[in-house]
Write an enzyme that holds these catalytic residues in place. Structure first.
Site, PDB file in Angstrom:
ATOM      1  N   ASP A   1       0.819  -1.234   0.000  1.00  0.00           N
ATOM      2  CA  ASP A   1       0.000   0.000   0.000  1.00  0.00           C
ATOM      3  C   ASP A   1       0.841   1.267   0.000  1.00  0.00           C
ATOM      4  O   ASP A   1       0.417   2.309   0.505  1.00  0.00           O
ATOM      5  CB  ASP A   1      -0.939   0.055   1.232  1.00  0.00           C
ATOM      6  CG  ASP A   1      -1.745  -1.214   1.392  1.00  0.00           C
ATOM      7  OD1 ASP A   1      -2.259  -1.699   0.373  1.00  0.00           O
ATOM      8  OD2 ASP A   1      -1.848  -1.717   2.526  1.00  0.00           O
TER       9      ASP A   1
ATOM     10  N   HIS B   1      -4.206  -1.571  -6.357  1.00  0.00           N
ATOM     11  CA  HIS B   1      -3.397  -0.418  -6.764  1.00  0.00           C
ATOM     12  C   HIS B   1      -4.323   0.717  -7.186  1.00  0.00           C
ATOM     13  O   HIS B   1      -5.012   0.610  -8.195  1.00  0.00           O
ATOM     14  CB  HIS B   1      -2.462  -0.807  -7.906  1.00  0.00           C
ATOM     15  CG  HIS B   1      -1.433  -1.809  -7.497  1.00  0.00           C
ATOM     16  ND1 HIS B   1      -0.568  -2.410  -8.362  1.00  0.00           N
ATOM     17  CD2 HIS B   1      -1.133  -2.315  -6.280  1.00  0.00           C
ATOM     18  CE1 HIS B   1       0.228  -3.234  -7.707  1.00  0.00           C
ATOM     19  NE2 HIS B   1      -0.111  -3.202  -6.440  1.00  0.00           N
TER      20      HIS B   1
HETATM   21  P1  GDP Z   1      -0.380   0.379  -3.833  1.00  0.00           P
HETATM   22  O1  GDP Z   1      -1.056  -0.923  -3.591  1.00  0.00           O
HETATM   23  O2  GDP Z   1       1.055   0.394  -3.406  1.00  0.00           O
HETATM   24  O3  GDP Z   1      -0.562   0.893  -5.222  1.00  0.00           O
HETATM   25  O4  GDP Z   1      -1.063   1.438  -2.864  1.00  0.00           O
HETATM   26  P2  GDP Z   1      -2.633   1.639  -2.581  1.00  0.00           P
HETATM   27  O5  GDP Z   1      -3.298   2.077  -3.800  1.00  0.00           O
HETATM   28  O6  GDP Z   1      -3.180   0.467  -1.855  1.00  0.00           O
HETATM   29  O7  GDP Z   1      -2.574   2.776  -1.492  1.00  0.00           O
HETATM   30  C1  GDP Z   1      -2.067   4.013  -1.757  1.00  0.00           C
HETATM   31  C2  GDP Z   1      -3.173   5.030  -1.495  1.00  0.00           C
HETATM   32  O8  GDP Z   1      -2.593   6.278  -1.342  1.00  0.00           O
HETATM   33  C3  GDP Z   1      -4.141   5.170  -2.653  1.00  0.00           C
HETATM   34  O9  GDP Z   1      -5.411   5.510  -2.163  1.00  0.00           O
HETATM   35  C4  GDP Z   1      -3.550   6.330  -3.449  1.00  0.00           C
HETATM   36  O10 GDP Z   1      -4.522   7.047  -4.227  1.00  0.00           O
HETATM   37  C5  GDP Z   1      -3.050   7.180  -2.346  1.00  0.00           C
HETATM   38  N1  GDP Z   1      -1.877   7.985  -2.654  1.00  0.00           N
HETATM   39  C6  GDP Z   1      -0.769   7.648  -3.358  1.00  0.00           C
HETATM   40  N2  GDP Z   1       0.139   8.650  -3.314  1.00  0.00           N
HETATM   41  C7  GDP Z   1      -0.400   9.628  -2.536  1.00  0.00           C
HETATM   42  C8  GDP Z   1       0.063  10.884  -2.073  1.00  0.00           C
HETATM   43  O11 GDP Z   1       1.168  11.332  -2.340  1.00  0.00           O
HETATM   44  N3  GDP Z   1      -0.786  11.600  -1.261  1.00  0.00           N
HETATM   45  C9  GDP Z   1      -2.015  11.150  -0.909  1.00  0.00           C
HETATM   46  N4  GDP Z   1      -2.761  11.901  -0.122  1.00  0.00           N
HETATM   47  N5  GDP Z   1      -2.468   9.963  -1.316  1.00  0.00           N
HETATM   48  C10 GDP Z   1      -1.673   9.213  -2.116  1.00  0.00           C
END
Ligand code: GDP
Length: 424
Positions: free
Chosen positions: A13, A41
């Site tokens: 995440d 993702h």
């Molecule tokens: P992944 O599985 O590694 O792709 O991550 P996830 O999607 O599960 O979780 C990352 C969350 O953080 C998602 O809801 C993204 O939209 C959000 N996100 C990613 N980068 C940022 C950021 O720089 N700031 C904020 N506020 N949210 C972010």
């Protein structure tokens, strides 16, 4: 650089999806190389907000090839719905831009059921599985009983393979869980409903990758989860059942001889973890609730609240090392914007000793965080697009983390949108 892996440094995440969505522009083939629809993702771009569970995050760019590699496990019913949902938003998906390795394993509908039954049987000892059938299906893969995508192209032998598998499954289902038997016909029907239409997508992933590299094309490997969930090097048994490490990317993609030239490790500016297992420095009460709400820390695949902590540098250093990261993306900096000061866990204390090195998993239970505190920047940074425009204290935070991790932070992300990214 012709091959790049985007990988999680921590417990998952970290924001890998948004980094793949951004970096996919510069690569030709985007490959998911492990795991299944237990991933979530989240990508925000011109199609709105989408949570990708199985599809590689390059799927939004029409000129890219997206591949589900040999190391993945594919729930065909879930994939069918995931594709339908994106098509409704206008995303073009067909056999010309999506390929599935003939060696990828099919997550048949009894695997999620087995996952649920096992978690229920374990009761308080359960792992906090996503219950998508991932560990039972990988278990069967390594017991050499699972069904591969390529089996769909060989109907003459498929039924025989399935009969053997179901014979064994029924022994487990009836004797371990007191369940009625699974019928081969029901599974054949499910495969006809959700498998047959994927036949044109099935390919020899090795040939595809070899051909792409020969013609000068570039590869982007997309990992799921993070280093600490690796089956061998993570917090076993609270790991996933596959390897989310960059070193596994060529193996799990389909062409083991390919190399990984560039490894972009993704880590959050604080720490989160979903499911059971040791998590040193877990915040409870007000601090935890505040960080969870500010960061929207609820699982994309399951909606479960994530456990939160200040940035754990001991775990993160270990993750950077495991991944062999050549550069880092530090995400969610904007979430820390309203704090007066920001604690960072720089070491652990165990039995009165200071530990800088990641210990053996069972020892983590006895570890306590040692914090250093950095001053907050107390203003909205979500519109900042250049590093020099970040407030001094925000830059000091980035540089502190970079120095302690010993790896350059190339990207700082200040919001979930594709463009909310500072490139250093
Ligand atoms: P992944 O599985 O590694 O792709 O991550 P996830 O999607 O599960 O979780 C990352 C969350 O953080 C998602 O809801 C993204 O939209 C959000 N996100 C990613 N980068 C940022 C950021 O720089 N700031 C904020 N506020 N949210 C972010």
């Amino acid at each position: 650089m012709s091959t790049c892996a985007i990988v999680g440094i921590n417990w998952g995440d970290e924001g890998k999806g948004r980094m793949v969505d951004y970096l996919a522009e510069s690569y030709d083939v985007v490959i998911r190389y492990q795991g299944g629809n237990n991933a979530g993702h989240t990508v925000i771009n011109e199609y709105g907000k989408s949570a990708l569970n199985l599809l590689p995050s390059g799927i939004f760019r029409p000129d890219k090839i997206n591949l589900l590699g040999v190391g993945t496990v594919v729930d065909l019913e879930h994939l069918t719905h995931e594709i339908e949902n994106l098509r409704q938003k206008g995303v073009k998906i067909g056999p010309e831009n999506l390929k599935i390795s003939d060696r990828a394993i099919i997550v048949l509908p009894f695997y999620p059921l087995q996952d649920k039954l096992e978690e229920k049987r374990l009761g308080k000892q359960s792992y906090g599985s996503t219950q998508r059938g991932i560990s039972p299906v990988y278990g069967d893969k390594y017991m050499k009983k699972a069904i591969q995508m390529g089996d769909l192209l060989h109907p003459e032998s498929l039924k025989g393979h399935l009969e053997k598998l179901i014979d064994w499954k029924n022994a487990v289902f009836s004797q371990a869980y007191g369940q009625p038997p699974i019928k081969v016909e029901d599974i054949m029907e499910w495969l006809a409903a959700y498998g047959d239409h994927f036949k044109p997508y099935i390919c020899d992933a090795g040939e595809l990758i070899k051909g792409a590299l020969k013609s000068g094309k570039s590869l982007l490997y997309e990992a799921q989860l993070g280093a600490l969930r690796d089956i061998d090097y993570g917090i076993y048994p609270f790991t996933s059942s596959s390897s989310p490490l960059a070193a596994y990317a060529p193996l799990g993609s389909g062409y083991p001889a390919a190399r990984v030239d560039r490894v972009v490790g993704v880590t959050k500016a604080y720490s989160t973890c979903v499911g059971a297992g040791p998590f040193v420095g877990e915040l409870f009460g007000e601090d935890g609730d505040h960080l969870r709400e500010a960061g929207g820390e609820y699982g994309a695949a399951t909606g479960r609240p994530r456990r939160v902590a200040w940035l754990d540098m001991v775990a993160t250093r270990y993750g950077v090392e495991l991944q062999g990261a050549t550069e880092l993306a530090l995400t969610k900096m904007d979430v820390l914007s309203d704090l007066d000061e920001i604690p960072v866990c720089v070491a652990y204390e165990k039995d009165g000793q200071r530990l800088e090195k990641w210990p053996y998993t069972p020892e983590l239970d006895a570890c306590k965080p040692i914090y250093e505190k950095l001053p907050g920047w107390k203003c909205d940074i979500s519109k900042v697009r250049s590093y020099q425009d970040l407030p001094e204290n925000a830059r000091a935070y980035v540089e502190f983390v970079e120095a302690r991790l010993g790896c350059p932070i190339k990207f700082v992300s200040v919001g979930p949108e594709r463009e909310a990214l500072i490139i250093r």
